[in-house]
Design an enzyme around this catalytic site. Structure first.
Site, PDB file in Angstrom:
ATOM      1  CB  THR A 123      -2.106   6.339   2.045  1.00 18.27           C
ATOM      2  OG1 THR A 123      -2.286   6.860   0.730  1.00 18.27           O
ATOM      3  CG2 THR A 123      -2.399   7.404   3.076  1.00 18.27           C
ATOM      4  CG  ASP A 144      -1.848   1.152   1.285  1.00 20.53           C
ATOM      5  OD1 ASP A 144      -2.335   1.562   0.218  1.00 20.53           O
ATOM      6  OD2 ASP A 144      -2.088   1.676   2.382  1.00 20.53           O
ATOM      7  CG  PHE A 191      -7.450  21.333  -9.079  1.00 23.21           C
ATOM      8  CD1 PHE A 191      -6.443  21.358 -10.011  1.00 23.21           C
ATOM      9  CD2 PHE A 191      -7.271  22.001  -7.891  1.00 23.21           C
ATOM     10  CE1 PHE A 191      -5.269  22.056  -9.772  1.00 23.21           C
ATOM     11  CE2 PHE A 191      -6.110  22.698  -7.637  1.00 23.21           C
ATOM     12  CZ  PHE A 191      -5.109  22.732  -8.580  1.00 23.21           C
TER      13      PHE A 191
END
Length: 1335
Positions: free
Chosen positions: A438, A436, A577
C-alpha cells in the site's frame, strides 16, 4: 523531559475524594504481583486517577534505583530516535569509528612512530591524516543525526488537547503522560495508545485509519465502553473520573490487547476494540476522547520499531578482514627481516671486529629495534590515503544520486536523496527486495473502471468520444468524482426500460454496509459516505452518480433515491462479508411488498449458486477473464426473488441461529447459505487499484537482474495476490502455494533430511502466499536488531511457532554427518527459507511490522545476501532498519519511513535506476578503486623489502622521503579519483537495457579475496621488475652516466614505479573523457613540479637533512640510457599483463557461449518434487475485492449502534481555542463550554429517531447499545437536562429524466447509440479518484 514529581497512585474508593481543584488527569502504576492466587504471574499495567491538588511523591511510580538516579516506571511521550546527544556524541562516535580494524591499526602505528628509537617516519605523517579521516566520518554521522533530531522535535511538538482542570488546553505531544485525557478531532493523528472514552458518533464509535500501522486500507471502528459512553457526558464528569485501568504490560502485538476498567466498584473488560493506537488517523469522527494507556516507547507502534544500528557494506566488512591479513603479513615479513638483520649483524661483526665499538648493544636488541623499524616502514601496505579518498568517493557518488533528474518526481516535487553516504556500493549487490504494497506498489487510489451487465461489457469511452462536460450534471446528487463515462450505459439507465440494468444499480445502492452523513463543510447538504472498505465506497458512489442514490438507513430500512423516486426498502436480514464467505447479501422487502435477495461476491462463490447457466453467464465469464487480464478487482452481482412461503419457513431458523450462545457464526453461515441459492446473475464490476507508474516494468527488469522480490503487507490476501498479478510477480501459469501446501512440501523435504536445492527441484513457476497468522512469532520477548558483531540475527528469537503450525515434527532427522549440529528449529527455518528462495514470488499478507523485520532477518541469517527494504509508512520502519539498505518513499502516509531510511525516492519505479545504474556503477567504481590501490601500493612498497637484502636489513627507506609522502597524496591520486567518481563500463541506457550485467555485483566478481591476491601478486611482480631490472642494469657501473649511487638508483626505481602504475590505470579505464586525460596529466605534472621544488638548491641550503636529493632527477633523467631503462621496465610491466588479459577475455567469451548452448532455455523458478495436490486448476478470473477477515459493519447496523438515534457529545467541546502550529501550543488553561448538539442529518425522519438507555455493563458484558453522550449547555449546573434533536429537513431535489429536455446549463445527451468497446483505456493517472487516499 522533566515530568515533575511523581503522583501517588490511588485506587477507586480509597484515599480522599477529589477537591474542587482536581484536574481529572490520571496516572498509572504497575502492580508488583499478579492476580491473587497465581504465583509468578506477570505484573500488570494499571492506570489510576490522581489528585493534582496534592502533589504527593510516591514510591510506587519508581521502577529502579541506581545510586542517586531513579528511573520512572512509565515512559513519557517523548520520542528520541537519534543516536547521539551533546554529551554522548564524541565517545560514541569514537567507539563506532574504532570498530574499523584499520583505525586500530593506524592508531598502533602512530604510537610506534612516537617512539624515537624505532621510528623511521615522523609521527605526524600518519597522525594528521587519521585525524582528518575521523573528522570526516564523524561529520557525516553528525549531519545524519541532526536530521533525526529535527524529525523527533517536529513529532514531539505536535499539538494536542489535554484535559487540564475543567477544560481542554492545547499542549504538545511531549507533554502527554500516562493517565491524561486527550481530545482528538477528525483527521487528527493519535499521539499515544489510548482507551477510547467517548465520541460524538453514535454509541461512541470512532472510525480510524490504520494504513500507516498495518497497511490495511479498510476503515476500522473502535468503540468506547457503554459505561463511559453514558456517564462521561461532560467535562466535569471527565475531570472527576476516578477509574483504574489494569492491562497487560507494553508489548508489540498490534492486534491484541487485554485489560479491564475498574470504576465505582465494578469491572469492565477491555480489548483491542476499545483502544486507539498511536499513529492511527481519526476518520469520519468529529471529536473523540481517550485516556492515555501507553506513551512514548511503550506504545505498540514504537515497540514494533527497531533500533538504529550501524550498517556496514560487504566491502567494508571484507576490508576489516583484509586489514588483519595484511597486518599479519607485515608482522611476519618484519620478523623475517629482523631475524635476517640479526644474522647479518653477527656475521658482519665477526668479519669486521674493528667496528665492534660502534655496536654497543647486543645483536638481539638491535634485531628487536629493527623489527619495529620495518613494521613502521611497511605500514604503508595499508595506506591511510585509501580510506580518506574512499570517503570522498562515497560522498561524490551520493551527490550524483541527488543530482539525477531522471529520478525526480515532479508531481510531488521529490528528488532522489541519499541520506546515507556509506552504502552506495551495496546498492550494486542487492539480491532480495522486500517491498510494502500500500502506497509503495500502489497509489492506493480505487476507480470504477468497467462493468458487465447482462453479459454486455461497458468500458470507459475513448477520449475522442468522451464527454467534454460532466455527463452527470442532470443528477443533483452526483459528486463529480466518477471518472467512468459511458454514454450508451447512461442512456440505458435514464431510460429505465432495462430490468437488468435497473436491478444492477439498485443492488449496488442497497447491498452494502455504507453509512451516510451530511457534509458539515461547504457546500452543506452533500452526502458523505462512510465505508469500511474503499471498494464499497467506490461502488456506492458509482451507483449514486448513475442515479441510484443511497440516502439513509435505519436499523431495519434503507432509503434509496432511484432516478428521482424515493423508495424505502425494509431490511429483513443482512449477511456480511468475511474471508470465508467472500460474499455479502441483503434480504429486503420492496415497497411493492415482494421480497428480494441481493448478493455480491467473488465469482467463484457466486457462479456455484446460480440457478442456471446460459449465454449471459458465459458472456460474463468471458468478461471476467478480460477484467482479470487487466488485473482489475472484480465482483459478481446476483439477485433472487424470494417467495413469501420460503421466507416464512427460513425466518424462524435464522432467528434461532442468531440467538445461539455457541457456534453462532457457523450456524448463521449455514442459514445464510441456504438462502443464497438459485440466484440470477446480473453482471460484474471491475475496480482498478491503480499501481504507481512503471511498477510492472520495474519489477520485470529487476527480476531479470536476478533480484528476488518479496511483498510484505499488512493488507488482506485477496488484495495482495491481485496486486501480485498486476505487478507481474504472478502469472496465470504460476502454481500458488498456500499454507496447507507449504506444510506438505516442508514435510516431504524434512522427511528426506535434505535441504531444497535447485538441482533436486523440477522447473515450475512457483509462488508462496502466506498469512501473518501462519508466521505467528512469539513477539513477547525483546528482539535485538542485528548488530555489526552479530551473525545470528535471530538469537533467542526463533520462528519455531511458525513451523509448529506447519505440523512438522521438531525432532531432527537421523543424520550420519557429525558436522551437522544445528538445532531442529534451525533446520526447519533453513528449509523454509530455501523453499521461499526458489519461488518466483513470495507474498506475506497481514504481517505486523515486527514480522516484516523478522522475515528480513531470517533471509539474512541463512543466505548471507544483501537485502533491500522499501516502504512509505511507519509500519515499514522496522523492516527498513533491519535490511542492509533501506529505501523510503516520500508518499502521503507520513514521513516516518523517509526519516529512518538510507535513500529517499519519490516513486517505486526509480528503484530500477537506483540499483541498475547508480548501484552498479558505485560497486564497479569502488571495486576498481580498491584493486588498483592495493596494486599500486604493493608495487611501491615491496621495493623496500627487496632493498633490505642489499642494505644489511637496516630498515633504511629506498625512496626519497617526499616521494613516500606525496605518492599516495598527489602523484597517483587524480586517476584514482577519476576511477572512483566517473568510471563507466557501459552507459546508463545500456545498464537498464541489459539488467543481467547487475549479477556481477551479486556474485562479488569485481572484488573478492581472489581479486585481492591477484592485485597483490601483480604489484609484487611490478616491484620485482622495477627493482631488479634497474639493479642489474646499474650493476658494476661507474662514471658520470652511471646511476649506481643510492640517490640515482632511488630516482630511477621511483619513476619506473610511477609510470608503471600510470600505464595500468590507462589500461583499466573504460570511460575516456577530457577529465580522464586531465587526471593523468595532473598526476605526472604534480610529480614534475613537486620533484623540481623539493630538489632545488634553495631548499637544500635551508635544510639538507629534509631535502637531501639535490637535483637528483635532473641529473639522472638527462642520460638517454636511463630513459631507455625506464621505458624497458614500464614495457615489461605492461605488455605481459595486456596479453594475459586479452587471452583471458577470449577464453571467457568462448566458455560463456558453450554454457549457453548446453543450458538452453531455462526457467527462473524452481519448486519441490511434484506432488499431485500442488497443481490446482488455475482460474482465469480472480475476484480480489477487499473481503473482510472479520464481519464488518453489519452487526452495528442491525443493532442500530452505528446509527444516529439519540443525543450525543457536542463536537464543539474543544473548538473554542484555535489549533496551534507544531512549533507552539497554548499553555494557558481555557474553560470549554458545552452546547446542544446540532443534529442536521437529513437522512432520517423524526419517527425513525429513538434514544435507548442502558445501565453500565458488568465485566465481560459488552453489548452494543445505541444512544449517545449527553452534554449540558451550562457547565456549572449540577442538574442534567435532556437534549433533543431539532426537526430534520427532508431532501428537496429536482430530477430531470430523459424524455424531458435538458435544463439550462445541463449537458444534453448524445444521440449516438454505438456501444463502447470492451477493452478501453483506463483513466489517466493524473485524474482524481473516487475515494480519498489514506494519509
Amino acid at each position: 523531559m522533566d515530568t515533575g514529581p511523581a503522583q501517588a497512585p490511588r485506587s477507586t474508593g480509597a484515599g480522599p475524594e477529589p477537591g474542587p481543584g482536581d484536574t481529572g488527569d490520571s496516572d498509572v502504576t504497575q502492580e508488583d504481583s499478579g492476580p491473587a492466587g497465581i504465583c509468578g504471574a506477570p505484573p500488570a499495567w494499571a492506570a489510576l486517577a490522581r489528585e493534582n491538588s496534592k502533589m504527593r511523591t510516591g514510591t510506587q511510580l519508581k521502577e529502579k534505583v541506581v545510586l542517586c538516579w531513579r528511573r520512572k516506571k512509565h515512559k513519557t511521550n517523548v520520542i528520541r530516535t537519534a543516536k547521539y546527544n551533546f554529551f554522548s556524541f564524541l565517545p560514541l562516535t569514537l567507539y563506532e569509528q574504532f570498530h574499523h580494524v584499520s583505525n586500530l591499526y593506524f592508531l598502533l602505528i602512530i604510537i610506534l612512530q612516537s617512539i624515537p628509537d624505532i621510528s623511521t617516519l615522523p609521527w605526524f605523517s600518519l597522525f594528521a591524516p587519521m585525524i582528518c579521516l575521523l573528522f570526516i566520518r564523524a561529520t557525516r554521522d553528525l549531519v545524519d543525526d541532526i536530521g533525526r533530531h529535527k524529525s523527533d522535535r517536529a513529532i514531539n511538538n505536535r499539538p494536542c488537547q489535554i484535559l487540564m482542570g475543567k477544560s481542554f488546553t492545547w499542549k504538545k505531544w511531549k507533554d502527554l503522560c500516562v493517565g491524561d485525557v486527550v481530545c482528538l478531532h477528525k483527521d487528527s493523528i493519535v499521539p499515544a495508545d489510548m482507551l477510547l472514552l467517548a465520541s460524538t458518533e453514535p454509541s461512541s464509535l470512532c472510525y480510524v485509519e490504520t494504513v500507516d500501522i498495518d497497511g490495511e486500507t479498510n476503515l476500522k471502528f473502535r468503540q468506547a465502553l457503554t459505561v463511559t459512553h453514558q456517564e462521561l457526558t461532560t467535562v466535569r464528569k471527565m475531570a472527576s473520573f476516578q477509574g483504574t485501568v489494569t492491562c497487560e504490560a507494553p508489548n508489540s502485538r498490534l492486534h491484541h490487547f487485554v485489560g479491564c476498567l475498574e470504576w465505582n466498584d465494578k469491572k469492565y473488560s477491555l480489548d483491542i476494540g476499545n483502544l486507539l493506537l498511536r499513529g492511527c488517523k481519526i476518520r469520519n469522527t468529529d471529536t473523540c476522547y481517550g485516556l492515555v494507556i501507553y506513551a512514548g516507547f511503550d506504545t505498540k507502534i514504537m515497540k514494533n520499531c527497531g533500533k538504529i544500528h550501524l550498517k556496514r557494506t560487504k566491502l567494508d566488512l571484507m576490508m576489516n578482514k583484509l586489514v588483519v591479513v595484511i597486518f599479519i603479513s607485515v608482522v611476519l615479513v618484519s620478523l623475517v627481516l629482523a631475524f635476517s638483520s640479526g644474522f647479518w649483524a653477527r656475521d658482519f661483526r665477526d668479519r669486521h671486529h674493528y667496528v665492534t665499538a660502534l655496536h654497543r648493544s647486543s645483536v638481539a636488541a638491535d634485531a628487536f629495534l629493527v623489527f619495529w623499524g620495518f613494521l613502521i616502514l611497511l605500514s604503508v601496505s595499508i595506506p591511510m590515503a585509501m580510506f580518506i579518498i574512499s570517503e570522498f568517493l562515497y560522498l561524490g557518488n551520493s551527490i550524483f544520486i541527488n543530482w539525477d533528474v531522471k529520478m525526480y518526481h515532479e508531481a510531488q516535487d521529490v528528488p532522489a536523496r541519499a541520506r546515507s553516504t556509506s552504502l552506495n556500493d551495496l546498492l550494486g549487490q542487492v539480491e532480495y527486495i522486500f517491498s510494502d504494497k500500500t502506497g509503495t506498489l500502489t497509489q492506493n487510489v480505487l476507480t470504477f473502471n468497467q462493468c458487465c451487465i447482462d453479459g454486455r461489457v461497458y468500458g470507459p469511452d475513448s477520449e475522442a468520444r468522451g464527454p467534454k462536460e460532466n455527463p452527470y450534471l442532470w443528477n443533483e446528487f452526483s459528486d463529480g468524482k466518477l471518472l467512468f463515462h459511458n454514454a450508451a450505459l447512461l442512456r440505458l439507465v435514464r431510460s429505465d426500460r432495462d430490468e437488468a440494468v435497473r436491478e444492477f444499480w439498485r443492488l449496488l445502492a442497497i447491498c452494502h454496509t455504507v453509512t451516510v452523513r451530511d457534509s458539515c463543510t461547504p457546500p452543506t447538504g452533500q452526502l458523505l459516505y462512510q465505508a469500511a472498505s474503499p471498494d464499497e465506497e467506490v461502488l456506492v458512489t458509482a451507483a449514486r452518480n448513475f442515479g441510484y442514490v443511497f440516502l439513509s438507513r435505519t436499523q431495519d430500512t434503507i432509503t434509496v433515491m432511484e432516478l428521482g423516486e424515493q423508495r424505502v426498502y425494509r431490511v429483513l436480514a443482512m449477511m456480511d462479508f468475511n474471508s470465508t464467505r467472500k460474499r455479502m447479501s441483503v434480504l429486503v422487502r420492496k415497497p411493492e411488498g415482494t421480497i428480494c435477495l441481493y448478493t455480491k461476491g467473488a465469482d467463484t462463490v457466486i457462479f456455484e449458486r446460480l440457478h442456471s447457466r446460459g449465454a449471459t453467464e458465459f458472456a460474463t465469464e468471458v468478461a471476467l477473464a478480460a477484467f482479470a487480464q487487466e488485473t482489475l478487482r472484480t465482483l459478481c452481482l446476483a439477485y433472487r426473488e424470494v417467495p413469501e412461503d420460503i421466507y416464512e419457513e427460513w425466518q424462524p431458523r435464522h432467528q434461532e441461529a442468531s440467538l445461539l450462545l455457541h457456534n453462532r457464526a457457523q450456524a448463521l453461515q449455514q442459514v445464510y447459505s441456504e438462502m443464497e441459492q438459485n440466484l440470477k446473475l446480473l453482471g460484474a464490476t471491475a475496480i482498478e487499484d491503480r499501481l504507481q507508474d512503471g511498477v510492472p516494468d520495474t519489477i520485470k527488469c529487476l527480476r531479470k537482474s536476478n533480484i528476488k522480490i518479496w511483498v510484505l503487507t499488512g493488507d488482506k490476501q485477496e488484495t495482495a495476490v491481485n496486486i501480485g498479478f498486476a505487478c507481474e510477480l504472478l502469472s496465470e501459469n504460476t502454481v500458488i502455494l498456500e499454507e496447507k501446501e507449504i506444510t506438505r512440501v516442508l514435510e516431504s523435504s524434512w522427511g528426506s533430511s535434505n535441504f531444497l536445492t535447485k538441482k533436486s527441484l523440477p522447473r515450475v513457476n512457483l509462488a508462496l502466499v502466506i498469512n501473518g497468522d501462519f508466521l505467528n512469532v512469539n513477539v513477547d520477548k525483546e528482539w535485538q536488531e542485528p548488530g555489526p558483531s552479530r551473525t545470528d540475527f535471530l538469537h533467542g528469537q526463533r520462528l519455531s511457532v511458525m513451523f509448529r503450525s506447519f505440523g512438522i515434527p521438531l525432532a531432527p532427522p537421523p543424520s550420519q554427518d557429525s558436522r551437522v549440529r544445528c538445532s531442529s528449529e534451525e533446520l526447519q527455518e533453513r528449509t523454509f527459507v530455501d523453499l521461499a528462495s526458489h519461488c518466483q514470488a513470495v507474498i506475506c499478507c497481514r504481517v505486523t511490522p515486527k514480522q516484516k523485520a523478522l522475515i528480513v532477518a531470517l533471509v539474512k541469517k541463512y543466505h548471507q545476501v544483501v537485502t533491500l527494504a522499501i516502504g512509505d509508512g511507519a509500519n515499514d520502519v522496522n523492516m527498513i532498519k533491519t535490511a542492509d539498505v533501506g529505501v523510503g518513499l516520500a508518499g502521503q502516509e507520513g514521513m516516518q519511513a523517509v526519516q529512518n531510511c538510507d535513500f529517499v525516492l519519490g516513486q517505486f519505479r526509480f528503484l530500477q535506476r537506483l540499483l541498475l545504474v547508480h548501484g552498479r556503477w558505485s560497486y564497479m567504481r569502488i571495486s576498481k578503486f580498491l584493486r588498483y590501490f592495493f596494486y599500486k601500493t604493493m608495487a611501491s612498497m615491496m621495493v623496500q623489502v627487496w632493498f633490505a637484502f642489499y642494505n644489511g636489513f637496516t630498515a633504511q627507506p629506498l625512496y626519497e622521503g617526499w616521494f613516500l609522502a606525496l605518492y599516495n597524496l598527489l602523484y597517483s591520486t587524480p586517476p584514482v579519483l577519476y576511477i572512483g567518481l566517473f568510471e563507466q563500463d557501459v552507459s546508463a541506457e545500456q545498464s537498464l537495457g541489459k539488467p543481467e550485467l547487475y549479477m556481477v555485483g551479486q556474485k562479488d566478481e569485481l572484488f573478492n579475496y581472489w581479486v585481492f591476491f591477484q592485485a597483490v601478486a601483480h604489484g609484487m611482480a611490478a616491484s620485482l621488475v622495477n627493482f631488479f631490472m634497474t639493479l642489474w642494469t646499474s650493476w658494476d657501473t661507474a662514471g658520470p652516466a652511471s646511476f649506481s649511487d643510492y640517490q640515482s638508483f632511488a630516482v630511477v626505481v621511483a619513476l619506473s614505479c610511477l609510470l608503471s602504475v600510470t600505464m595500468e590505470v590507462i589500461l583499466i579505464i573504460k570511460y575516456w573523457s577530457a577529465v580522464c586525460v586531465l587526471s593523468i596529466l595532473l598526476s605526472l605534472g604534480f610529480y614534475a613540479v613537486m620533484t623540481t621544488a623539493t630538489q632545488c638548491l634553495w631548499l637544500f641550503r635551508m635544510s639538507p637533512k629534509t631535502f637531501p636529493f639535490l637535483y637528483a632527477d635532473l641529473s639522472v633523467l638527462s642520460s638517454p640510457s636511463v630513459l631507455l631503462l625506464v621505458l624497458l621496465t614500464v614495457s615489461s610491466n605492461t605488455l605481459p599483463v595486456l596479453g594475459l588479459r586479452i587471452i583471458f577475455q577470449a577464453l571467457k567469451k568462448a566458455r560463456a557461449e558453450e554454457e549457453k548452448v548446453e543450458e538452453g532455455p531455462r526457467e527462473d523458478i524452481f519448486t519441490v518434487e511434484p506432488v499431485p495436490h500442488l497443481y490446482r486448476e488455475s482460474h482465469a478470473r480472480r475476484s480480489s475485492y477487499a473481503f473482510s477477515h472479520h464481519e464488518g459493519y453489519a452487526d452495528l447496523i442491525t443493532h442500530g449502534t452505528i446509527l444516529r438515534t439519540g443525543p450525543g457529545v457536542s463536537n464543539d467541546i474543544a473548538s473554542d481555542s484555535p489549533v496551534p502550529c507544531d512549533g507552539e501550543a497554548s499553555l494557558s488553561p481555557k474553560e470549554s463550554h458545552w452546547h446542544l448538539r446540532k443534529e442536521r442529518s437529513p437522512l432520517l425522519s423524526r419517527s425513525q429517531l429513538s434514544s435507548s438507555e442502558s445501565r453500565p455493563q458488568p465485566l465481560a458484558s459488552q453489548s452494543l447499545l445505541s444512544g449517545q453522550l449527553t452534554l449540558e449547555s451550562q457547565a456549572e449546573s449540577s442538574e442534567e437536562e435532556s437534549v433533543f434533536l431539532r426537526p430534520l429537513t427532508p431532501f428537496r431535489r429536482s430530477w430531470q429524466k430523459e424524455p424531458h429536455p435538458p435544463r439550462e446549463g445541463m449537458a444534453p445527451l448524445s444521440d449516438d447509440t454505438q456501444e463502447s468497446q470492451v477493452e478501453t483505456l483506463p483513466p489517466s493517472p493524473g485524474e482524481s479518484s473516487v475515494s480519498q487516499r489514506p494519509m
